[in-house]
Design a protein around this motif. Sequence first.
Motif, PDB file in Angstrom:
ATOM      1  N   ALA A  65       0.882  -1.172   0.000  1.00  0.00           N
ATOM      2  CA  ALA A  65       0.000   0.000   0.000  1.00  0.00           C
ATOM      3  C   ALA A  65       0.918   1.219   0.000  1.00  0.00           C
ATOM      4  N   PRO A  66       0.383   2.417  -0.232  1.00  0.00           N
ATOM      5  CA  PRO A  66       1.262   3.595  -0.149  1.00  0.00           C
ATOM      6  C   PRO A  66       1.975   3.660   1.205  1.00  0.00           C
ATOM      7  N   LYS A  67       3.294   3.719   1.169  1.00  0.00           N
ATOM      8  CA  LYS A  67       4.156   3.818   2.349  1.00  0.00           C
ATOM      9  C   LYS A  67       4.119   2.585   3.246  1.00  0.00           C
ATOM     10  N   VAL A  68       3.686   1.441   2.695  1.00  0.00           N
ATOM     11  CA  VAL A  68       3.628   0.183   3.456  1.00  0.00           C
ATOM     12  C   VAL A  68       4.405  -0.886   2.702  1.00  0.00           C
ATOM     13  N   GLN A  69       5.291  -1.571   3.411  1.00  0.00           N
ATOM     14  CA  GLN A  69       6.013  -2.701   2.842  1.00  0.00           C
ATOM     15  C   GLN A  69       5.671  -3.960   3.618  1.00  0.00           C
ATOM     16  N   GLY A  76       7.842 -16.039   9.395  1.00  0.00           N
ATOM     17  CA  GLY A  76       6.535 -15.405   9.425  1.00  0.00           C
ATOM     18  C   GLY A  76       6.411 -14.188   8.535  1.00  0.00           C
ATOM     19  N   LYS A  77       5.426 -13.341   8.873  1.00  0.00           N
ATOM     20  CA  LYS A  77       5.087 -12.151   8.094  1.00  0.00           C
ATOM     21  C   LYS A  77       5.650 -10.906   8.766  1.00  0.00           C
ATOM     22  N   HIS A  78       6.289 -10.051   7.969  1.00  0.00           N
ATOM     23  CA  HIS A  78       6.843  -8.790   8.447  1.00  0.00           C
ATOM     24  C   HIS A  78       6.176  -7.662   7.668  1.00  0.00           C
ATOM     25  N   TRP A  79       5.999  -6.508   8.302  1.00  0.00           N
ATOM     26  CA  TRP A  79       5.507  -5.351   7.579  1.00  0.00           C
ATOM     27  C   TRP A  79       5.907  -4.075   8.302  1.00  0.00           C
ATOM     28  N   SER A  80       5.966  -2.992   7.527  1.00  0.00           N
ATOM     29  CA  SER A  80       6.319  -1.676   8.062  1.00  0.00           C
ATOM     30  C   SER A  80       5.363  -0.642   7.519  1.00  0.00           C
ATOM     31  N   THR A  81       4.902   0.234   8.407  1.00  0.00           N
ATOM     32  CA  THR A  81       4.047   1.363   8.036  1.00  0.00           C
ATOM     33  C   THR A  81       4.760   2.643   8.463  1.00  0.00           C
ATOM     34  N   PRO A  82       4.262   3.810   8.040  1.00  0.00           N
ATOM     35  CA  PRO A  82       4.932   5.053   8.439  1.00  0.00           C
ATOM     36  C   PRO A  82       5.016   5.258   9.955  1.00  0.00           C
ATOM     37  N   THR A  83       4.046   4.729  10.690  1.00  0.00           N
ATOM     38  CA  THR A  83       4.048   4.939  12.147  1.00  0.00           C
ATOM     39  C   THR A  83       4.613   3.760  12.935  1.00  0.00           C
ATOM     40  N   MET A  84       4.724   2.582  12.302  1.00  0.00           N
ATOM     41  CA  MET A  84       5.226   1.389  12.996  1.00  0.00           C
ATOM     42  C   MET A  84       6.102   0.577  12.059  1.00  0.00           C
ATOM     43  N   ALA A  85       7.404   0.729  12.185  1.00  0.00           N
ATOM     44  CA  ALA A  85       8.336  -0.034  11.344  1.00  0.00           C
ATOM     45  C   ALA A  85       8.642  -1.379  12.000  1.00  0.00           C
ATOM     46  N   GLY A  86       8.991  -2.358  11.184  1.00  0.00           N
ATOM     47  CA  GLY A  86       9.482  -3.637  11.696  1.00  0.00           C
ATOM     48  C   GLY A  86       8.491  -4.461  12.488  1.00  0.00           C
ATOM     49  N   GLN A  87       7.221  -4.502  12.084  1.00  0.00           N
ATOM     50  CA  GLN A  87       6.242  -5.348  12.771  1.00  0.00           C
ATOM     51  C   GLN A  87       6.398  -6.791  12.285  1.00  0.00           C
ATOM     52  N   PHE A  88       5.964  -7.747  13.140  1.00  0.00           N
ATOM     53  CA  PHE A  88       6.203  -9.154  12.834  1.00  0.00           C
ATOM     54  C   PHE A  88       5.142 -10.033  13.478  1.00  0.00           C
ATOM     55  N   ARG A  89       4.680 -11.042  12.736  1.00  0.00           N
ATOM     56  CA  ARG A  89       3.821 -12.104  13.258  1.00  0.00           C
ATOM     57  C   ARG A  89       4.470 -13.425  12.883  1.00  0.00           C
ATOM     58  N   SER A  90       4.668 -14.276  13.875  1.00  0.00           N
ATOM     59  CA  SER A  90       5.422 -15.516  13.694  1.00  0.00           C
ATOM     60  C   SER A  90       4.521 -16.696  13.332  1.00  0.00           C
ATOM     61  N   VAL A  91       5.075 -17.621  12.563  1.00  0.00           N
ATOM     62  CA  VAL A  91       4.417 -18.900  12.315  1.00  0.00           C
ATOM     63  C   VAL A  91       5.145 -20.023  13.047  1.00  0.00           C
ATOM     64  N   THR A  92       6.175 -19.665  13.820  1.00  0.00           N
ATOM     65  CA  THR A  92       6.991 -20.689  14.490  1.00  0.00           C
ATOM     66  C   THR A  92       6.960 -20.598  16.012  1.00  0.00           C
ATOM     67  N   ASP A  93       6.359 -19.546  16.591  1.00  0.00           N
ATOM     68  CA  ASP A  93       6.432 -19.375  18.044  1.00  0.00           C
ATOM     69  C   ASP A  93       5.294 -20.037  18.812  1.00  0.00           C
ATOM     70  N   GLY A  94       4.389 -20.714  18.112  1.00  0.00           N
ATOM     71  CA  GLY A  94       3.304 -21.411  18.791  1.00  0.00           C
ATOM     72  C   GLY A  94       2.059 -20.588  19.014  1.00  0.00           C
ATOM     73  N   ASN A  95       2.041 -19.314  18.611  1.00  0.00           N
ATOM     74  CA  ASN A  95       0.849 -18.482  18.794  1.00  0.00           C
ATOM     75  C   ASN A  95      -0.254 -18.796  17.797  1.00  0.00           C
TER      76      ASN A  95
END
Length: 196
Positions: A65-69, A76-95
């Motif tokens: 999306a604009p300004k979103v990677q 797992g899945k990683h993403w960054s937005t203008p207000t929150m860089a380096g977010q992460f959701r794991s597929v290996t931590d049991g959550n």
Amino acid sequence: MTRMKKYVTAAAVAAALVGVPTMAHAIAPAGTPASTAGVQATTVAKASSSSSAQVVVPGKRIAAAPKVQLWLTKEGKHWSTPTMAGQFRSVTDGNLDMSQPGVSLQAEPVEGRYFLSGIYHGKGDAATVKVETEQGTVTGTIVRLAGTPGWGGWYATSKLPDSPKSKDGKRDFVRSVTVYDAAGRTIAKMASPSSG
């Protein structure tokens, strides 16, 4: 006349041996009228092009999306937005309970819209994702790693809600998220508790 038949037969045999095409035709499945054979081929082509899946290598960043990677790794899945860089959701931590099909959801406002994303897991090759919101249904994009890891990511954008939160302070803006394969079969679904 007999001499003419011999020449025609000899020419046909020679063409077959050399591989010269003498006639092109479509073969339809048994019971299909010949007039619809071309229509079926068109329908199949359209169905296969409706896939919104992107197969990526680990770490390949996508402009979701604009300004979103958004990018995937084996963890797992990683993403960054203008207000929150380096977010992460794991597929290996049991959550996530990877033993059965499921879909997760993260939603945040970005540039005047909702950026919606998550992880899906289940059997089959995901082709598309549909997100039902209180304002209608949006089609998102599937992102998966090459091979068959049994999971992948997804993302979509939606208009922000028009109304404030409900009286109890909760909002079920997203009613459901459903991941489909190319044939339209459900791979995984997440439904809001209030959607029944």
